[in-house]
Design an enzyme around this catalytic site. Structure first.
Site, PDB file in Angstrom:
ATOM      1  N   VAL A 209       0.837  -1.205   0.000  1.00 51.93           N
ATOM      2  CA  VAL A 209       0.000   0.000   0.000  1.00 51.93           C
ATOM      3  C   VAL A 209       0.868   1.250   0.000  1.00 51.93           C
ATOM      4  O   VAL A 209       0.657   2.175  -0.793  1.00 51.93           O
ATOM      5  CB  VAL A 209      -0.952   0.020   1.211  1.00 51.93           C
ATOM      6  CG1 VAL A 209      -1.684   1.358   1.301  1.00 51.93           C
ATOM      7  CG2 VAL A 209      -1.966  -1.110   1.113  1.00 51.93           C
TER       8      VAL A 209
ATOM      9  N   ARG B 203     -15.050   3.103  -5.677  1.00 54.35           N
ATOM     10  CA  ARG B 203     -15.617   1.844  -6.169  1.00 54.35           C
ATOM     11  C   ARG B 203     -17.080   2.018  -6.552  1.00 54.35           C
ATOM     12  O   ARG B 203     -17.536   1.508  -7.585  1.00 54.35           O
ATOM     13  CB  ARG B 203     -15.471   0.757  -5.102  1.00 54.35           C
ATOM     14  CG  ARG B 203     -14.050   0.267  -4.932  1.00 54.35           C
ATOM     15  CD  ARG B 203     -13.884  -0.611  -3.707  1.00 54.35           C
ATOM     16  NE  ARG B 203     -12.535  -1.181  -3.645  1.00 54.35           N
ATOM     17  CZ  ARG B 203     -11.970  -1.642  -2.545  1.00 54.35           C
ATOM     18  NH1 ARG B 203     -12.636  -1.604  -1.392  1.00 54.35           N
ATOM     19  NH2 ARG B 203     -10.744  -2.144  -2.580  1.00 54.35           N
TER      20      ARG B 203
ATOM     21  N   THR C  46      -5.206  -5.546  -1.471  1.00 52.27           N
ATOM     22  CA  THR C  46      -5.574  -4.400  -2.307  1.00 52.27           C
ATOM     23  C   THR C  46      -4.560  -3.292  -2.035  1.00 52.27           C
ATOM     24  O   THR C  46      -4.222  -3.038  -0.879  1.00 52.27           O
ATOM     25  CB  THR C  46      -6.987  -3.882  -1.969  1.00 52.27           C
ATOM     26  OG1 THR C  46      -6.983  -3.307  -0.661  1.00 52.27           O
ATOM     27  CG2 THR C  46      -8.012  -5.013  -2.007  1.00 52.27           C
TER      28      THR C  46
ATOM     29  N   SER D 292      -8.150   7.684   5.757  1.00 57.84           N
ATOM     30  CA  SER D 292      -8.542   7.552   4.344  1.00 57.84           C
ATOM     31  C   SER D 292     -10.046   7.373   4.214  1.00 57.84           C
ATOM     32  O   SER D 292     -10.616   7.580   3.139  1.00 57.84           O
ATOM     33  CB  SER D 292      -7.800   6.386   3.685  1.00 57.84           C
ATOM     34  OG  SER D 292      -8.021   5.173   4.385  1.00 57.84           O
TER      35      SER D 292
ATOM     36  N   SER E  28      -4.018   2.570   7.527  1.00 58.72           N
ATOM     37  CA  SER E  28      -3.918   1.270   8.198  1.00 58.72           C
ATOM     38  C   SER E  28      -5.296   0.817   8.679  1.00 58.72           C
ATOM     39  O   SER E  28      -6.045   1.596   9.274  1.00 58.72           O
ATOM     40  CB  SER E  28      -2.969   1.369   9.394  1.00 58.72           C
ATOM     41  OG  SER E  28      -1.725   1.914   9.018  1.00 58.72           O
TER      42      SER E  28
ATOM     43  N   PRO F  51      -8.188  -1.570  10.823  1.00 61.90           N
ATOM     44  CA  PRO F  51      -9.427  -0.908  10.400  1.00 61.90           C
ATOM     45  C   PRO F  51      -9.284   0.603  10.559  1.00 61.90           C
ATOM     46  O   PRO F  51      -9.153   1.097  11.684  1.00 61.90           O
ATOM     47  CB  PRO F  51     -10.489  -1.482  11.329  1.00 61.90           C
ATOM     48  CG  PRO F  51      -9.731  -1.882  12.562  1.00 61.90           C
ATOM     49  CD  PRO F  51      -8.359  -2.299  12.093  1.00 61.90           C
TER      50      PRO F  51
ATOM     51  N   HIS G  73     -15.244   2.287   6.892  1.00 61.73           N
ATOM     52  CA  HIS G  73     -14.592   1.686   5.722  1.00 61.73           C
ATOM     53  C   HIS G  73     -14.639   0.184   5.956  1.00 61.73           C
ATOM     54  O   HIS G  73     -13.707  -0.424   6.482  1.00 61.73           O
ATOM     55  CB  HIS G  73     -13.147   2.174   5.608  1.00 61.73           C
ATOM     56  CG  HIS G  73     -12.354   1.466   4.536  1.00 61.73           C
ATOM     57  ND1 HIS G  73     -12.789   1.357   3.240  1.00 61.73           N
ATOM     58  CD2 HIS G  73     -11.154   0.819   4.588  1.00 61.73           C
ATOM     59  CE1 HIS G  73     -11.898   0.677   2.533  1.00 61.73           C
ATOM     60  NE2 HIS G  73     -10.894   0.339   3.334  1.00 61.73           N
TER      61      HIS G  73
END
Length: 317
Positions: free
Chosen positions: A16, A155, A232, A147, A123, A125, A179
């Site tokens: 990432v 998405r 991801t 984020s 990072s 959760p 998220h």
């Protein structure tokens, strides 16, 4: 902040983090980069590898190196992606114990360095981890950005565009809340070039079932990617670049970041994905939409889920 000679420190030189760095270098958002990792050799190797782009990429930079927490002192932005990755079939919230401990240690070192810039965290959760970082450091909450649901919203936009055969950048659609599995698609605020998404339902171009499936596919996308390639990183790397660029350029861009709620959207004392104006001072203001009753109920439930997880790591701060 200055628009040139900016310094960005990355903590966590894995997939990432390096995806973010590569995107950032290609977009020319900073001049100096420092990589910090618990394993110094990969950080050094990535710094050397990325240095080779100096003579190739038009939007280049001045320096990139592996460093230490002391390098945070004069950084404009610290980006944190450290932590163990999500396993196939594992929810983000199930990662909390180990990654919260890691974040506590990172937060302690960053604070000790004298850092006074903006922190951007991915990072997982991420909502809970961002909360832990802010509590441990005691930094101004506005200068700590998660984020949030930037990736979830990207998405959603892609899937709506795919369904209606329009470019994703023409779609304005948003995901709020965690998220993760309890995230909420805010259809009441979605539009395509100004036309409300619900108008497409009225004219028969979409059905409510289509919207439900798109939201489900948005939530499931991470699991699908992880099952196929174990992680991801490109999508979130691009999202981090967008957030950091908004900070360094003082863009006043509205992004779906993790910001601390203090009564907004009828919730408080947590970080979660909401629309916020991003500039050189961090997240400067949360934009409050008029949610439908159903959206508010789902958002409240998402916040409740996060609060329960936060309670499990409160001993760390």
């Amino acid at each position: 902040m200055k628009k040139t000679a900016n310094k960005v420190v990355l903590i966590g030189a894995g997939a990432v983090g390096t995806s973010f760095l590569y995107a950032a270098i290609n977009q020319g958002i900073a001049e100096h980069y420092v990589l910090i990792d618990a394993f110094p050799q990969p950080a050094e190797g990535n710094a050397l590898d990325l240095s080779d782009t100096l003579a190739v990429i038009p939007h280049s930079f001045t320096s990139i190196k592996a460093g230490s927490y002391e390098d945070c002192k004069d950084a404009d932005v610290v980006v944190i992606t450290a932590g163990r990755p999500q396993k196939p079939g594992e929810t983000r919230l199930e990662m909390v114990a180990g990654n919260a401990e890691i974040m506590k240690n990172i937060a302690t070192e960053v604070k000790k360095s004298g850092f006074d810039g903006i922190t951007v965290i991915a990072s997982n959760p991420v909502d809970v981890i961002t909360h832990v970082y802010q509590k441990v450091t005691g930094f101004d909450p506005h200068k700590v950005i998660g984020s949030g649901t930037t990736l979830d919203s990207a998405r959603l936009r892609r899937l709506v565009g795919q369904k209606l055969n329009v470019k994703p950048e023409s779609v304005q659609a948003y995901v709020a809340g965690e998220h993760g599995d309890s995230s909420v698609a805010i259809w009441s605020q979605a539009n395509i070039m100004g036309r409300p998404i619900l108008d497409y339902v009225k004219c028969g171009c979409l059905t409510l079932e289509d919207l439900d499936q798109i939201q489900k596919d948005t939530v499931d996308m991470a699991y699908k990617i992880i099952n196929l390639k174990r992680a991801t990183f490109y999508g979130i790397g691009a999202c981090l670049t967008k957030i950091v660029n908004a900070v360094l350029r003082d863009e006043k861009a509205t992004l779906m970041v993790g910001a601390q709620l203090n009564g907004e959207y009828k919730n408080k004392d947590l970080y979660t994905g909401v629309p916020a104006i991003i500039g050189s001072n961090g997240w400067e203001k949360i934009i409050e939409w008029d949610l439908t009753k159903e959206e508010q109920e789902k958002f409240d439930k998402s916040c409740e889920t996060l609060h329960k997880t936060i309670d499990s790591v409160k001993h760390l701060f």
